[in-house]
Design a protein around this motif. Structure first.
Motif, PDB file in Angstrom:
ATOM      1  N   HIS A   1     -22.533 -71.787  32.381  1.00 21.80           N
ATOM      2  CA  HIS A   1     -21.804 -71.862  31.119  1.00 21.80           C
ATOM      3  C   HIS A   1     -20.546 -70.997  31.174  1.00 21.80           C
ATOM      4  O   HIS A   1     -19.464 -71.420  30.742  1.00 21.80           O
ATOM      5  N   ILE A   2     -20.682 -69.786  31.722  1.00 19.12           N
ATOM      6  CA  ILE A   2     -19.529 -68.888  31.841  1.00 19.12           C
ATOM      7  C   ILE A   2     -18.482 -69.484  32.770  1.00 19.12           C
ATOM      8  O   ILE A   2     -17.275 -69.441  32.496  1.00 19.12           O
ATOM      9  N   ALA A   3     -18.940 -70.064  33.880  1.00 22.67           N
ATOM     10  CA  ALA A   3     -18.013 -70.668  34.843  1.00 22.67           C
ATOM     11  C   ALA A   3     -17.247 -71.829  34.220  1.00 22.67           C
ATOM     12  O   ALA A   3     -16.043 -71.997  34.448  1.00 22.67           O
ATOM     13  N   LEU A   4     -17.957 -72.632  33.419  1.00 20.49           N
ATOM     14  CA  LEU A   4     -17.298 -73.759  32.757  1.00 20.49           C
ATOM     15  C   LEU A   4     -16.256 -73.282  31.756  1.00 20.49           C
ATOM     16  O   LEU A   4     -15.179 -73.870  31.633  1.00 20.49           O
ATOM     17  N   ARG A   5     -16.581 -72.204  31.023  1.00 17.71           N
ATOM     18  CA  ARG A   5     -15.634 -71.659  30.054  1.00 17.71           C
ATOM     19  C   ARG A   5     -14.398 -71.102  30.771  1.00 17.71           C
ATOM     20  O   ARG A   5     -13.268 -71.283  30.306  1.00 17.71           O
ATOM     21  N   MET A   6     -14.629 -70.426  31.897  1.00 23.25           N
ATOM     22  CA  MET A   6     -13.503 -69.884  32.659  1.00 23.25           C
ATOM     23  C   MET A   6     -12.638 -71.013  33.204  1.00 23.25           C
ATOM     24  O   MET A   6     -11.406 -70.940  33.185  1.00 23.25           O
ATOM     25  N   LYS A   7     -13.294 -72.074  33.669  1.00 19.79           N
ATOM     26  CA  LYS A   7     -12.549 -73.220  34.193  1.00 19.79           C
ATOM     27  C   LYS A   7     -11.738 -73.883  33.092  1.00 19.79           C
ATOM     28  O   LYS A   7     -10.583 -74.276  33.290  1.00 19.79           O
ATOM     29  N   GLY A   8     -12.340 -73.994  31.901  1.00 17.56           N
ATOM     30  CA  GLY A   8     -11.632 -74.581  30.772  1.00 17.56           C
ATOM     31  C   GLY A   8     -10.441 -73.746  30.353  1.00 17.56           C
ATOM     32  O   GLY A   8      -9.375 -74.268  30.026  1.00 17.56           O
ATOM     33  N   GLY A   9     -10.631 -72.399  30.378  1.00 16.29           N
ATOM     34  CA  GLY A   9      -9.527 -71.509  30.027  1.00 16.29           C
ATOM     35  C   GLY A   9      -8.392 -71.600  31.019  1.00 16.29           C
ATOM     36  O   GLY A   9      -7.209 -71.609  30.648  1.00 16.29           O
ATOM     37  N   THR A  10      -8.743 -71.681  32.292  1.00 14.16           N
ATOM     38  CA  THR A  10      -7.715 -71.818  33.331  1.00 14.16           C
ATOM     39  C   THR A  10      -6.946 -73.124  33.177  1.00 14.16           C
ATOM     40  O   THR A  10      -5.724 -73.160  33.324  1.00 14.16           O
ATOM     41  N   ALA A  11      -7.666 -74.203  32.873  1.00 13.87           N
ATOM     42  CA  ALA A  11      -7.018 -75.502  32.675  1.00 13.87           C
ATOM     43  C   ALA A  11      -6.083 -75.466  31.472  1.00 13.87           C
ATOM     44  O   ALA A  11      -4.988 -76.051  31.503  1.00 13.87           O
ATOM     45  N   LEU A  12      -6.496 -74.755  30.418  1.00 18.05           N
ATOM     46  CA  LEU A  12      -5.671 -74.648  29.218  1.00 18.05           C
ATOM     47  C   LEU A  12      -4.380 -73.900  29.513  1.00 18.05           C
ATOM     48  O   LEU A  12      -3.290 -74.319  29.114  1.00 18.05           O
ATOM     49  N   VAL A  13      -4.512 -72.775  30.234  1.00 17.77           N
ATOM     50  CA  VAL A  13      -3.329 -71.997  30.600  1.00 17.77           C
ATOM     51  C   VAL A  13      -2.398 -72.826  31.478  1.00 17.77           C
ATOM     52  O   VAL A  13      -1.178 -72.817  31.302  1.00 17.77           O
ATOM     53  N   GLY A  14      -2.991 -73.559  32.427  1.00 15.07           N
ATOM     54  CA  GLY A  14      -2.184 -74.409  33.292  1.00 15.07           C
ATOM     55  C   GLY A  14      -1.448 -75.480  32.514  1.00 15.07           C
ATOM     56  O   GLY A  14      -0.265 -75.755  32.775  1.00 15.07           O
ATOM     57  N   SER A  15      -2.120 -76.087  31.552  1.00 14.78           N
ATOM     58  CA  SER A  15      -1.478 -77.121  30.726  1.00 14.78           C
ATOM     59  C   SER A  15      -0.354 -76.529  29.881  1.00 14.78           C
ATOM     60  O   SER A  15       0.704 -77.147  29.717  1.00 14.78           O
ATOM     61  N   LEU A  16      -0.585 -75.326  29.349  1.00 19.75           N
ATOM     62  CA  LEU A  16       0.451 -74.673  28.542  1.00 19.75           C
ATOM     63  C   LEU A  16       1.677 -74.358  29.393  1.00 19.75           C
ATOM     64  O   LEU A  16       2.818 -74.579  28.959  1.00 19.75           O
ATOM     65  N   LEU A  17       1.449 -73.861  30.604  1.00 19.28           N
ATOM     66  CA  LEU A  17       2.574 -73.556  31.497  1.00 19.28           C
ATOM     67  C   LEU A  17       3.354 -74.819  31.839  1.00 19.28           C
ATOM     68  O   LEU A  17       4.584 -74.811  31.889  1.00 19.28           O
ATOM     69  N   ARG A  18       2.651 -75.912  32.094  1.00 21.72           N
ATOM     70  CA  ARG A  18       3.329 -77.178  32.378  1.00 21.72           C
ATOM     71  C   ARG A  18       4.173 -77.629  31.187  1.00 21.72           C
ATOM     72  O   ARG A  18       5.299 -78.109  31.348  1.00 21.72           O
ATOM     73  N   ALA A  19       3.625 -77.476  29.978  1.00 19.56           N
ATOM     74  CA  ALA A  19       4.348 -77.876  28.769  1.00 19.56           C
ATOM     75  C   ALA A  19       5.577 -77.002  28.534  1.00 19.56           C
ATOM     76  O   ALA A  19       6.537 -77.439  27.885  1.00 19.56           O
ATOM     77  N   MET A  20       5.568 -75.790  29.083  1.00 18.85           N
ATOM     78  CA  MET A  20       6.711 -74.881  28.949  1.00 18.85           C
ATOM     79  C   MET A  20       7.848 -75.259  29.901  1.00 18.85           C
ATOM     80  O   MET A  20       8.942 -74.704  29.815  1.00 18.85           O
ATOM     81  N   ARG A  21       7.599 -76.186  30.803  1.00 22.00           N
ATOM     82  CA  ARG A  21       8.587 -76.743  31.727  1.00 22.00           C
ATOM     83  C   ARG A  21       9.332 -75.668  32.534  1.00 22.00           C
ATOM     84  O   ARG A  21      10.567 -75.537  32.451  1.00 22.00           O
ATOM     85  N   PRO A  22       8.628 -74.880  33.328  1.00 27.04           N
ATOM     86  CA  PRO A  22       9.283 -73.809  34.093  1.00 27.04           C
ATOM     87  C   PRO A  22      10.359 -74.293  35.057  1.00 27.04           C
ATOM     88  O   PRO A  22      11.301 -73.545  35.346  1.00 27.04           O
ATOM     89  N   ARG A  23      10.261 -75.532  35.530  1.00 29.81           N
ATOM     90  CA  ARG A  23      11.288 -76.025  36.452  1.00 29.81           C
ATOM     91  C   ARG A  23      12.647 -76.172  35.763  1.00 29.81           C
ATOM     92  O   ARG A  23      13.688 -76.152  36.424  1.00 29.81           O
ATOM     93  N   GLN A  24      12.625 -76.292  34.436  1.00 27.54           N
ATOM     94  CA  GLN A  24      13.884 -76.405  33.709  1.00 27.54           C
ATOM     95  C   GLN A  24      14.515 -75.052  33.409  1.00 27.54           C
ATOM     96  O   GLN A  24      15.630 -74.981  32.888  1.00 27.54           O
ATOM     97  N   TRP A  25      13.821 -73.984  33.749  1.00 28.31           N
ATOM     98  CA  TRP A  25      14.399 -72.652  33.543  1.00 28.31           C
ATOM     99  C   TRP A  25      15.610 -72.424  34.436  1.00 28.31           C
ATOM    100  O   TRP A  25      16.410 -71.521  34.186  1.00 28.31           O
ATOM    101  N   ALA A  26      15.741 -73.222  35.488  1.00 30.38           N
ATOM    102  CA  ALA A  26      16.879 -73.062  36.404  1.00 30.38           C
ATOM    103  C   ALA A  26      18.212 -73.150  35.660  1.00 30.38           C
ATOM    104  O   ALA A  26      19.163 -72.432  35.981  1.00 30.38           O
TER     105      ALA A  26
END
Length: 313
Positions: free
Chosen positions: A4-29
C-alpha cells in the motif's frame, strides 16, 4: 501494508511527474531572453571589481529567470485548463497531462494559484519594477488565453509582446538601459517565431495530423504567412545590423559586426528548417533543442558578443 505504501509513493511520483510535464520545462529556454540585458551591457556595467559585480548581476538575472519560469509555468497550467476540451481532440495535445486526465483540474488549479502567488511576491521583492513587468506579463497572458487567442492578428501581436516583456524584465531587474534596436530585434524575431507556429499548425492540419485546430487559424493561410515570416526575418537582420553599427556603448572599432555572420546563419537555418518541415514551426523550442547547427550558431554568436564587449570595456 508495504504494498500500500509503495503504491502511494508510486502515485505521488506519477503526480509530480505529470505536474512537471504540465509546467512545460522545455519551453523555459525562451526565458533566456532575460539574460540579453546582462550580456549586451557587459562593457557598461562591469567597470570595477569585474568578477564580483559580474557574479552579483548574474545571480540577480538568474533569480529573475527562475521566477519567470515559475510564473510562465503557471500560465501554461491555466491555458491547459481552459483548452482541455479542445486538446483532447488534437493528436498531440491530447497527451498533455490535464487533457489526458493524468492531472486533475483541482490539482492544476491549486498549483497554478500557488505558483502565481509565490512568483509574483518574490518578483516584487527581487526588484519592484521587475515585479511590475511580471504583473503585466501575467495580465497579458490571461487576456490572451481568455480572448486574444481567438482574434486574428491580435493573437500574434500579444504573443510577440510577451517576448519583448522578457527583454524588458532582464533590463529592469539589473537596472541597465539597452539599445532600442535590441528591443526591435526581439519584437520582430518574436513575430517571426509566432508566425512560424501558426504556419506549423496550418501545415499539420493540411497533412491530416490534427482533427481540430485553433479557431483563429481559419483567418490565416500558408500562402500569406510564408512571405510574412520572410519579411520579419529580413527585419530582424536589418535591425541587428543597425544595432552593431549605430548603438551607443559599443566598441568604436565596429568589432560588433563580427557577430553578424552568426546572426545571419541562425536566421537562415531557422527558415530552412521551417520550410523543410512546416509542422516543426509549431514547437520552436523543440527545433532549437534538437538542431546542432542552430545551437552552434547561438553559442558561437554569444561567445563572440562577450569577447567583443569585454575587450571594448
Amino acid at each position: 501494508m508495504m504494498r500500500h505504501i509503495a503504491l502511494r509513493m508510486k502515485g505521488g511520483t506519477a503526480l509530480v511527474g505529470s505536474l512537471l510535464r504540465a509546467m512545460r520545462p522545455r519551453q523555459w529556454a525562451k526565458n533566456g531572453i532575460i539574460y540579453f540585458a546582462l550580456v549586451f551591457s557587459i562593457n557598461q556595467r562591469w567597470e570595477f571589481s569585474m568578477w564580483r559585480e559580474g557574479l552579483e548581476l548574474f545571480a540577480v538575472a538568474t533569480a529573475a529567470f527562475l521566477l519567470w519560469c515559475l510564473v510562465s509555468s503557471a500560465t501554461y497550467l491555466v491555458n491547459d485548463l481552459l483548452d482541455a476540451p479542445r486538446d483532447r481532440l488534437h493528436p498531440r495535445k491530447r497527451h498533455r497531462p490535464i487533457a489526458a486526465g493524468l492531472l486533475s483540474t483541482r490539482t492544476a488549479t491549486t498549483a497554478a494559484a500557488v505558483m502565481f502567488a509565490a512568483g509574483l511576491t518574490l518578483s516584487f521583492l527581487l526588484q519592484p519594477w521587475f515585479g511590475v513587468t511580471v504583473l503585466i506579463y501575467l495580465a497579458l497572458t490571461l487576456v490572451y488565453s481568455l480572448l486574444l487567442k481567438r482574434v486574428p492578428v491580435a493573437d500574434i501581436l500579444a504573443l510577440s509582446s510577451v517576448y519583448v516583456l522578457r527583454a524588458v524584465a532582464g533590463a529592469v531587474v539589473i537596472q541597465v538601459p539597452i539599445s532600442p534596436w535590441l528591443y526591435v530585434v526581439t519584437g520582430l524575431g518574436a513575430m517571426m517565431i509566432v508566425l512560424g507556429k501558426r504556419r506549423g499548425e496550418l501545415a499539420s492540419a493540411a497533412m491530416g495530423e490534427a482533427r481540430q485546430q485553433r479557431a483563429v487559424l481559419g483567418s490565416y493561410s500558408l500562402r500569406a504567412i510564408g512571405p510574412a515570416i520572410n519579411v520579419c526575418a529580413a527585419g530582424v537582420l536589418a535591425a541587428y545590423v543597425a544595432y552593431t553599427l549605430t548603438a551607443a556603448g559599443l566598441p568604436g572599432n565596429m568589432a560588433m559586426a563580427l557577430t553578424l555572420p552568426f546572426a545571419a546563419f541562425g536566421l537562415y537555418r531557422y527558415l530552412r528548417l521551417l520550410h523543410r518541415d512546416g509542422a516543426s514551426g509549431e514547437t520552436p523550442e523543440e527545433m532549437f533543442l534538437s538542431d546542432r547547427p542552430l545551437q552552434a550558431a547561438a553559442v558561437l554568436g554569444l561567445a563572440t558578443v562577450l569577447t567583443v564587449l569585454s575587450m571594448g570595456r
